[in-house]
Design an enzyme around this catalytic site. Structure first.
Site: not given
Ligand code: 25A
Ligand code: L14
Length: 340
Positions: A133, A246
């Protein structure tokens, strides 16, 4: 693409970014034939609205991609590493928002305003990566300057919103502010320190060098997107108690001199940029005004006389929109219009 329509899957649809991807597909009138929503076991039984209908969320598995043309992933690096190759093998093109594939030489890293031509490289692995981002919003503003004056060095400080970490971090900031107002003890789960009324010079993991992963993403991804490994970059990335948007202070050293007026001129016609720069009237980009918008806002443009050919500016964008969902949907639009 008037008559072409596509089967789309959104992986991580229930997350902060996934949800916004659905909004972007709808707002931008993306030519969908069908939309499949995928998430983890935790989301079983949920449904989400899309174009006036409720769509059931399915649990992601290896058979989820049959018949899908484009799969947009935002479910974290681990999920992307495992499932992107499965999706690609099933014949769909993956647009991945995680950090998993960004620096893979066989995966294009695309910001449509900067390097749309790179999309063509998707054929190697069937995957296109959406950049970090902080990097996306910065290169949108820097590309026109680089084209004209050749950027040699960047010194960056970021002020990053908690929504980058997902919904749980938004909830944590809200809960801490409330706890403090009510005189209760602050609970912290997502960040190692209190984020309310504080600044944490720490985003993503630390490396042995003392830099964070987030800082190194800004170094490496900037060079890859701008297609110039000679640009020197140093960054300090900081978490601030802001929900959405940001902000970045960027010091730019160029080969050719740029005046403040010339920077304004270049940015006024740059795609995806809006210049907001009237300091005499207290007008400059603000995170709370960028929130919910797709543009990158630039202001506080100044010449830096402490170095040769220096420019300072302040760059702000919605990290969930242009920093993630909007950029990914724009990449899917290029695929739909030119390649599929
Ligand atoms: O690896 P990275 O790139 O560093 O990314 C790590 C995390 O950063 C976010 C994203 O989180 C990701 O999981 N992210 C990535 N790129 C981003 C960016 N550019 C970024 N954020 C901002 N800018 P997120 O919370 O936005 O989204 C997570 C989604 O991924 C689904 N998911 C996770 N693991 C999965 C999966 N889907 C399929 N298979 C998998 N193995 C996740 O779905 C969510 O849609 P979910 O079902 O896990 O969660 C649904 C609802 O449940 C809540 N929730 C989450 N964790 C818990 C929970 N409730 C109870 N207990 C929990 N532990 C969530 O609020 C959601 O509404
Ligand atoms: O896209 O703000 O690599 O915590 C991982 C960490 C996005 C944002 C990425 C955060 C991110 C992030």
């Amino acid at each position: 693409m008037a008559d072409k329509h596509f089967n789309i899957a959104v992986v991580g649809a229930t997350g902060a970014v996934g949800n916004t991807m659905l909004a972007c597909l709808e707002e931008r009138n993306f030519p969908t034939k069908s939309v499949r929503l995928l998430a983890s076991e935790r989301s079983r039984g949920r449904s989400l609205p899309f174009r006036g209908e409720q769509i059931a969320v399915e649990v992601l598995d290896k058979n989820s991609f049959e018949g899908v043309d484009i799969a947009i992933f935002s479910a974290g690096g681990g999920t992307s590493k495992e499932f992107s190759p499965i999706a690609a093998a099933a014949g769909c093109v993956v647009v991945d928002n995680s950090s998993a594939w960004r620096m893979d030489p066989d995966v294009p890293l695309v910001v449509p305003e900067v390097n749309p031509h790179a999309v063509a490289g998707y054929t190697k692995k069937g995957i296109i990566a959406n950049p970090n981002c902080s990097t996306i919003q910065m290169v949108v503003a820097l590309a026109p300057l680089h084209k004209e004056a050749v950027i040699e060095r960047l010194v960056i400080s970021t002020y990053q919103a908690v929504s980058g970490t997902g919904k749980k971090a938004v909830d944590e900031l809200e809960a801490q502010v409330k706890a403090i107002a009510e005189g209760r003890p602050v609970e912290k789960k997502v960040y190692p320190h209190q984020i309310a009324y504080n600044c944490l010079p720490h985003i993503d993991r630390f490396l042995d060098s003392g830099y964070t992963f987030e800082e190194m993403k800004m170094v490496n991804e900037t060079r890859k997107i701008m297609e110039d490994d000679s640009i020197r970059v140093t960054a300090t990335t900081v978490r601030v108690p802001v929900f959405y948007g940001h902000s970045e202070s960027v010091n730019i050293q160029t080969k050719k001199k740029l005046t403040r007026e010339r920077v304004w001129e270049l940015l006024k016609t740059a795609p995806g940029v809006r210049v907001v720069d009237d300091p005499a009237n207290n007008v400059y980009p603000l995170a709370i005004e960028a929130a919910g918008q797709d543009l990158t806002f630039v202001g506080r443009v100044r010449e830096d006389d402490s170095i040769e050919n220096g420019i300072n500016m302040w760059i702000v964008a919605d990290n969930i929109r242009k920093g993630a969902a909007t950029n990914a949907v724009q990449i899917a639009e290029i695929l739909a219009e030119k390649y599929l």
